[in-house]
Design an enzyme around this catalytic site. Structure first.
Site, PDB file in Angstrom:
ATOM      1  CD  GLU A 103      -8.910  -1.529 -16.918  1.00  0.00           C
ATOM      2  OE1 GLU A 103      -9.955  -1.819 -16.934  1.00  0.00           O
ATOM      3  OE2 GLU A 103      -8.516   0.098 -16.857  1.00  0.00           O
ATOM      4  CD  GLU A 141      -8.062   1.838 -20.318  1.00  0.00           C
ATOM      5  OE1 GLU A 141      -8.364   2.395 -19.261  1.00  0.00           O
ATOM      6  OE2 GLU A 141      -8.077   0.887 -20.853  1.00  0.00           O
TER       7      GLU A 141
END
Ligand SMILES: [Zn+2]
Length: 673
Positions: free
Chosen positions: A142, A316
Site C-alpha cells: 500500500e 485484500e
C-alpha cells in the site's frame, strides 16, 4: 477466478501452521500471501539472514497444492535499520520526522533506504528463485498509506531539484513555464527551489503540481527497483502491488507500467464511509453501513482493471468487521460472498481475503478475518468457501471491456484539488456521478488514462479534464471527428499542462470543435438554487455552474436559477462523424441519467432499463452478474440467457449469474419478498 488469503506465519507458533494451511485448502483457497511486514524476522540483525521459517511456510502452502504470493518487506524497516540510518525517515512539511513504531516511516528518495531495500530484496529473491510454490510477488505494501507519498526531507528536496532540472533543462524555462513573475517568485538556479514547506499564503499552483508529479514519480522509481530485482531473479514470477482504491497522491497507471497487473485492497464499508459523495454516517442507514455502496467499490474495480489493461487482483478483500473510522458495523450475512462475486464480475481473477485469522496483538486486533482470534471460523469463512466453489463451477472468463470510457487524469485531479473552489469539489466524486449513471443503465464502463486508444470506445467521457496539453486536445478532437461521442464536463480544458489558464477561453483548444466557450463560472454553496433545463425537462445540479457562449454549437440546456438564469448551460455540436457535448454543471442523478442516456443513444449503444437502486448488472465475457446490494429481493428475467448460478429471484445481499449479455436482463423489485 480463484480465491486467496493473507497469512502471517510470524504471528503464530510453528505448530499451528500446518493446521491453518490445511484448513485454507479445505476452504478452496488457492493463493496465500505472506511476508509483507516481516523484515525483522528475515534479518534480525544487520547481515544475518533467516529465511528458513518462511521457506517452511512456503513449502507447506505448496504441499497443499496452493501457491504463495510473497512480498518485499520494505513497508516496515526494522528498528536497527532506522537507528543505523536515521536519515531514511520521512519528514512532514514542518520538518517532523516520522518515527519508528508503526509502518511506512521511510522516504522513497533516501539513497540509504534504496540501497538497503535492494540488499534485502536481492537476498530474499535469491532464496526463493526457482521455487515452484511461489507464484509471484507483491512489491512493498500500500504505497502511500498514512499520507506517505509526499515527503519533505533533504533527500526529497535534492531529488525534486534534479527532477525539475531534467524536466525544464534551464531555470529560465522553469520560471517561464510556472509563471514566476507572479509575486516575485523567479529563481536564479534550481538549487533555490524547495519542496513546498509551509508558507504564509497558499503555494504557487504550478510548483505544487510539479511537486505532486515528482512525489508520484518517486514511488514509481522505487517500485521499479523492486520489480527489476524480482524479475532478474526469476522471470516466471508475476510482480504486482496492492493499491488502495481511488487514492489521490499516486498515479496508479504510472506505477503499473512496471508491474504485470495491479491489485487493490477492497474494504467496501470503509471506502463507502470515506467517499465524499455518500451520506454522512448518521444518514447512511443499514444498506451503506452493512453492505457498502456498490458503485464506490465498483468504480475502484473498473479503475484497477483499466490500470492493469485487463484482469486485476483483489489482494485484500474485507472478511468481516474492520476498525474503520468512524464506525464499523458488522457486514450483513452474504456480503463477503457478494463482494467476492462483484470483484470477479468486474474482472478480478483472484480475490484474496484479509486475513486468515484475527491477530491477538499489535495495531490491527480489531480488523476482522476469516477466523476469529481463538482460531474458530468467523462469519466470513463459510461464505468465502462458498464463493470459491462457485468460481469452480463457472468457466474461465476474459476480463470485461466496455464501449464507454471515463478518462482518469491524475494531473488534473492534483491541479483541481489544489484549487477546489468548493469544499465538496472532489475529483473522484465527480467521476462517480457519471459512473453511477452508466451503471444504473447496466453499461460497462472502463476507466482509462489519457494515453488510451480512444477509438476503441463508442463514447468517451472526460470529467473535469482540467489540464489539456495540445497533443491531447488534438487526439480528443480527432476522436470526435472520426465518429466518437466525446462528453466534456465542468472545468475541462481550462488550463495547459503547466496549470496556467490558456490564451483562449475554455474549453481552449476544443472550443472551436464544440462551437462554444465558457464565459463565467461559479462555485455554489448548498442552499443556493441550482436548476437547469435539458431537452425540455428541469433538473437539479450541485457545486459548480458555468455559462457558455455558443458559436455554432447547439444549446441543449439552460440555467433556470441564480445569476446565470437564462444562460446556456449545456452545448452540443456535430464534428465530422461524431459529436462533442459540454455539460457546464455538476449534475444530480436525474440530469446525469438523461445525459448518459442521450450519449448512449447517439453512440448507438444499448440503453438498459434504469435498474433499481443498489442492484447492478455486470457483464464479463458473455456472463452477467446480477448483484443485489439491497436488503429486499428482486426478480430477474434473463431474456435469451439462462441462470447458471442462483435463481430468477435474487434475495437481498445475494446474486445470480446469467450466461447472456447484461442488456438482455431485466430486473424488478420483488413485491412478494
Ligand atoms: Zn524524503
Amino acid at each position: 477466478m480463484q480465491t486467496g488469503v493473507c497469512y502471517f506465519p510470524e504471528h503464530w507458533p510453528r505448530e499451528r501452521w500446518e493446521a491453518d494451511i490445511e484448513r485454507m485448502a479445505e476452504a478452496g483457497i488457492e493463493y496465500v500471501r505472506m511476508s509483507e511486514f516481516a523484515w525483522n524476522r528475515m534479518e534480525p540483525e544487520p547481515g544475518e539472514y533467516e529465511f528458513e521459517w518462511l521457506a517452511e511456510a512456503v513449502d507447506l502452502v505448496g504441499d497443499h497444492e496452493m501457491r504463495a504470493v510473497l512480498c518485499t518487506p520494505t513497508a516496515t524497516p526494522p528498528k536497527w535499520l532506522v537507528a543505523q540510518y536515521p536519515g531514511i525517515r520521512q519528514e512532514r512539511p514542518d520538518g517532523t520526522p516520522l518515527e519508528f513504531g508503526s509502518r511506512r516511516h521511510y522516504c522513497f528518495n533516501s539513497p540509504e533506504y534504496r540501497r538497503e531495500s535492494r540488499r534485502i530484496i536481492e537476498r530474499l529473491a535469491d532464496r526463493f528463485a526457482g521455487n515452484e510454490a511461489v507464484a509471484g510477488w507483491q512489491t512493498d505494501n500500500e504505497f502511500g498509506c498514512h499520507d506517505t507519498v509526499r515527503c519533505y526531507c533533504d533527500d526529497c528536496t535534492s531529488a525534486f531539484r534534479t527532477w525539475l532540472r531534467e524536466t525544464y533543462d534551464s531555470v529560465d524555462a522553469l520560471n517561464d513555464a510556472w509563471g514566476n513573475a507572479f509575486w516575485s517568485q523567479e529563481y536564479t538556479g534550481f538549487a533555490e527551489v524547495d519542496v513546498p514547506v509551509p508558507t504564509p499564503a497558499e503555494h504557487h499552483p504550478t510548483r505544487l503540481l510539479d511537486y505532486h508529479r515528482f512525489a508520484s514519480d518517486s514511488v514509481v522509481e522505487y517500485n521499479r527497483l523492486h520489480a527489476d530485482l524480482l524479475r532478474e531473479a526469476d522471470d516466471e514470477w508475476f510482480v504486482t502491488h496492492n493499491f488502495m482504491g481511488d487514492f489521490e497522491p499516486l498515479d496508479a497507471f504510472d506505477v503499473t507500467e512496471d508491474l504485470d497487473f495491479a491489485a487493490w485492497d477492497s474494504y467496501p464499508t470503509l471506502h463507502t464511509q470515506q467517499a465524499p459523495d455518500t451520506p454522512a454516517p448518521e444518514d447512511a442507514g443499514a444498506d451503506l453501513h452493512r453492505a457498502g455502496d456498490p458503485d464506490v467499490t465498483g468504480m475502484n474495480h473498473a479503475l484497477y482493471r483499466g490500470v492493469s489493461g485487463g484482469p486485476f487482483w483483489i489482494m485484500e478483500n474485507q472478511a468481516g468487521d474492520i476498525r474503520a473510522f468512524p464506525y464499523s458495523a458488522e457486514p450483513d450475512d452474504g456480503m463477503i460472498r457478494l463482494w467476492t462475486h462483484q470483484a470477479a464480475a468486474h474482472g478480478a481473477d483472484v480475490v484474496s481475503y484479509f486475513r486468515w485469522r484475527r491477530c491477538q496483538f499489535g495495531q490491527e486486533q480489531y480488523w476482522g478475518a476469516l477466523n476469529n482470534y481463538d482460531g474458530s471460523p468467523d462469519r466470513g469463512l463459510e461464505e468465502a468457501a462458498e464463493a470459491a466453489a462457485e468460481f469452480d463451477s463457472l468457466p474461465d472468463l476474459d476480463a470485461p471491456s466496455g464501449d464507454v470510457a471515463i478518462l482518469v487524469d491524475y494531473d488534473s485531479m492534483w491541479a483541481l484539488h489544489s484549487e477546489r473552489h468548493a469544499p465538496d469539489f472532489d475529483y473522484w466524486a465527480h467521476l462517480r456521478t457519471y459512473y453511477r449513471a452508466f451503471r444504473r443503465r447496466g453499461t460497462t464502463v472502463d476507466l482509462v488514462s489519457t494515453s488510451a486508444d480512444f477509438d476503441e470506445y463508442a463514447a468517451v467521457v472526460a470529467p473535469s479534464l482540467h489540464l489539456v496539453a495540445d497533443d491531447l486536445a488534438d487526439r480528443l478532437a480527432a476522436y470526435a471527428e472520426g465518429g466518437g461521442e466525446l462528453l466534456l464536463t465542468v472545468r475541462s480544458a481550462t488550463k495547459d499542462e503547466h496549470h496556467r489558464l490558456r490564451d483562449e477561453l475554455a474549453p481552449g483548444p476544443l472550443a472551436d470543435a464544440l462551437g462554444a466557450r465558457v464565459e463565467q463560472h461559479e462555485s455554489l454553496s448548498p442552499g443556493l438554487e441550482t436548476r437547469v433545463s435539458y431537452e425540455g425537462e428541469t433538473y437539479d445540479y450541485r457545486t459548480w455552474a458555468e455559462w457558455l457562449r455558443p458559436d455554432g454549437g447547439t444549446v441543449v440546456g439552460h440555467h433556470e436559477s441564480g445569476a446565470a438564469d437564462g444562460e446556456p448551460a449545456i452545448v452540443r455540436n456535430a464534428s465530422g462523424d461524431g459529436h462533442l457535448t459540454y455539460v457546464g454543471v455538476w449534475p444530480e442523478d436525474g440530469l446525469a441519467d438523461a445525459i448518459v442516456v442521450a450519449l448512449l443513444e447517439r453512440a448507438g449503444l444499448p440503453v438498459g432499463e434504469r435498474l433499481p437502486e443498489r442492484v447492478r448488472l455486470t457483464e464479463r465475457d458473455g456472463h452477467t452478474w446480477i448483484t443485489n446490494f439491497r436488503a429486499d429481493a428482486v426478480s430477474i428475467d434473463p431474456d435469451s440467457g439462462s441462470v447458471v448460478l442462483g435463481d430468477t429471484t435474487v434475495p437481498g445481499r445475494d446474486l445470480a449469474v446469467v450466461d447472456g449479455p447484461a442488456h438482455g436482463v431485466s430486473v424488478d423489485i420483488d413485491d412478494e419478498a
